[in-house]
Design a protein around this motif. Structure first.
Motif, PDB file in Angstrom:
ATOM      1  N   UNK A  13      -9.603  26.896  15.097  1.00 44.26           N
ATOM      2  CA  UNK A  13      -9.860  25.921  14.031  1.00 44.26           C
ATOM      3  C   UNK A  13      -8.732  25.912  13.003  1.00 44.26           C
ATOM      4  N   UNK A  14      -7.800  26.860  13.100  1.00 45.30           N
ATOM      5  CA  UNK A  14      -6.713  26.966  12.123  1.00 45.30           C
ATOM      6  C   UNK A  14      -5.856  25.707  12.155  1.00 45.30           C
ATOM      7  N   UNK A  15      -5.387  25.300  10.969  1.00 47.11           N
ATOM      8  CA  UNK A  15      -4.622  24.055  10.838  1.00 47.11           C
ATOM      9  C   UNK A  15      -3.122  24.264  10.959  1.00 47.11           C
ATOM     10  N   UNK A  16      -2.659  25.499  10.946  1.00 47.09           N
ATOM     11  CA  UNK A  16      -1.236  25.729  11.142  1.00 47.09           C
ATOM     12  C   UNK A  16      -1.029  26.930  12.057  1.00 47.09           C
ATOM     13  N   UNK A  17       0.169  26.983  12.616  1.00 47.16           N
ATOM     14  CA  UNK A  17       0.478  27.967  13.658  1.00 47.16           C
ATOM     15  C   UNK A  17       0.365  29.395  13.124  1.00 47.16           C
ATOM     16  N   UNK A  18       0.923  29.616  11.925  1.00 42.57           N
ATOM     17  CA  UNK A  18       0.922  30.975  11.370  1.00 42.57           C
ATOM     18  C   UNK A  18      -0.492  31.527  11.216  1.00 42.57           C
ATOM     19  N   UNK A  19      -1.361  30.725  10.597  1.00 41.71           N
ATOM     20  CA  UNK A  19      -2.740  31.175  10.387  1.00 41.71           C
ATOM     21  C   UNK A  19      -3.423  31.427  11.731  1.00 41.71           C
ATOM     22  N   UNK A  20      -3.199  30.512  12.662  1.00 43.92           N
ATOM     23  CA  UNK A  20      -3.833  30.634  13.968  1.00 43.92           C
ATOM     24  C   UNK A  20      -3.406  31.893  14.692  1.00 43.92           C
TER      25      UNK A  20
ATOM     26  N   UNK B  69      -3.883  25.919  21.258  1.00 45.55           N
ATOM     27  CA  UNK B  69      -4.544  25.187  22.340  1.00 45.55           C
ATOM     28  C   UNK B  69      -5.330  26.123  23.248  1.00 45.55           C
ATOM     29  N   UNK B  70      -4.662  27.149  23.728  1.00 43.38           N
ATOM     30  CA  UNK B  70      -5.287  28.005  24.731  1.00 43.38           C
ATOM     31  C   UNK B  70      -4.667  29.385  24.690  1.00 43.38           C
ATOM     32  N   UNK B  71      -5.475  30.373  24.998  1.00 43.46           N
ATOM     33  CA  UNK B  71      -4.983  31.736  25.067  1.00 43.46           C
ATOM     34  C   UNK B  71      -5.505  32.362  26.350  1.00 43.46           C
ATOM     35  N   UNK B  72      -4.600  32.941  27.106  1.00 52.02           N
ATOM     36  CA  UNK B  72      -4.978  33.522  28.387  1.00 52.02           C
ATOM     37  C   UNK B  72      -4.871  35.039  28.304  1.00 52.02           C
TER      38      UNK B  72
ATOM     39  N   UNK C  61      -9.459  25.712  23.522  1.00 50.47           N
ATOM     40  CA  UNK C  61      -9.971  24.857  22.464  1.00 50.47           C
ATOM     41  C   UNK C  61     -10.106  23.452  23.061  1.00 50.47           C
ATOM     42  N   UNK C  62     -10.445  22.503  22.220  1.00 52.61           N
ATOM     43  CA  UNK C  62     -10.541  21.121  22.691  1.00 52.61           C
ATOM     44  C   UNK C  62      -9.179  20.506  22.971  1.00 52.61           C
ATOM     45  N   UNK C  63      -8.118  21.265  22.770  1.00 47.73           N
ATOM     46  CA  UNK C  63      -6.761  20.773  22.985  1.00 47.73           C
ATOM     47  C   UNK C  63      -6.323  20.788  24.433  1.00 47.73           C
ATOM     48  N   UNK C  64      -7.176  21.298  25.308  1.00 44.61           N
ATOM     49  CA  UNK C  64      -6.879  21.267  26.737  1.00 44.61           C
ATOM     50  C   UNK C  64      -7.364  19.915  27.273  1.00 44.61           C
ATOM     51  N   UNK C  65      -6.578  19.311  28.146  1.00 44.18           N
ATOM     52  CA  UNK C  65      -6.859  17.956  28.614  1.00 44.18           C
ATOM     53  C   UNK C  65      -8.188  17.828  29.350  1.00 44.18           C
TER      54      UNK C  65
END
Lengths: 157, 104
Positions: free
Chosen positions: A43-50, A106-109, B63-67
């Motif tokens: 939900x973070x709005x910027x890369x650093x916070x995320x 976006x995603x973390x693996x 997150x919802x950012x994946x297509x």
């Protein structure tokens, strides 16, 4: 006697009913299932916070022999194929970030011990921006970026 | 929603590569419905667990950012023809789906 048992039975079924409703309404299951899901990072709005929420650091250092495969120009921002490979040893996790998105993480693996540091997926990109890959090893956090030009944004419309 | 995951696993040179395609709307919750102007409720996969012979190889947190209709490919060391691989996703509504394949 019969009447008393009937009371107990009724009370029992009422209690079960209440739990059932709670599960059905999504009050119980998601929280239990999503215990490990890093909501604050996503939900973070910027890369650093995320990144701080996700990995405990605001950013990585260059290195880790990271290869990002993504198109130079993506005609459709709703579907941007991204592959991340690294030759670093002991990679624990790979995170994909779209720097221009409202919520950039976006995603973390998370890689198990047998997994090789190579993942591919498709992401949404709101606008032309850097795609950032963050590779976490046992004691280091590495990062690399690649610019992707987006001609039609993929978030909302 | 059964049978909506396509998964293929292939072993080559001591490595196994797995490719999977899931069917899911992946709504971020930020998109507006063009007709009504109302926000479309969030509905996306949050976690994908990938197993090889009952051992977790990879956990993807999304997150919802994946297509929409997400694609996932990954690799792991080892794996022989006939070994089972399994993929399970869970979304933000608590829905879940699992698919299995045998390595070829």
């Amino acid at each position: 006697m019969i009447d008393a048992k009937r009371r107990i039975l009724l009370k029992g079924s009422l209690a079960v009913g209440a739990v059932g409703v709670a599960v059905g309404a999504g009050l119980l299951t998601p929280r239990a299932v999503l215990a490990a899901w890093p909501e604050a990072a996503f939900k973070a709005r910027d890369v650093k916070t995320g990144l701080k929420e996700l990995l405990g650091v605001e950013g990585g250092e260059p290195g880790g022999d990271i290869t990002i495969k993504a198109p130079d120009i993506a005609e459709n921002g709703a579907v941007v194929p991204v592959s991340v490979d690294s030759t670093a040893t002991g990679v624990k996790s790979i995170t994909i970030i779209a720097e221009g998105n409202d919520t950039p993480i976006i995603a973390s693996f998370n890689l198990g011990e047998d997994a090789l540091p190579s993942v591919s997926t498709r992401i949404k990109m709101a606008k032309t921006a850097n795609v950032q890959a963050v590779v976490q090893t046992a004691d280091k956090v590495y990062t690399a970026t690649k610019e992707v030009k987006v001609t039609i944004g993929g978030c909302g419309g | 929603m059964a049978g909506n995951i396509k998964i293929r696993a292939k072993a080559e040179g001591g490595e196994t590569s797995v490719k999977a395609l899931m069917t899911h709307p992946m709504e971020t919750g930020l998109r507006k419905d063009k007709k009504t102007g109302e926000l479309v409720p969030a509905h996306y996969i949050t976690e994908v667990t990938c197993k090889w012979k009952d051992k977790v190889v990879l956990t993807a947190l999304w997150s919802g950012g994946v297509s929409q209709n997400p694609y996932l490919a990954y690799k792991f060391k080892g794996g022989q023809a006939g070994d089972p691989v399994e993929l399970t996703w869970v979304d933000n509504k608590g829905e879940t789906e699992t698919a299995t394949d045998k390595i070829t």
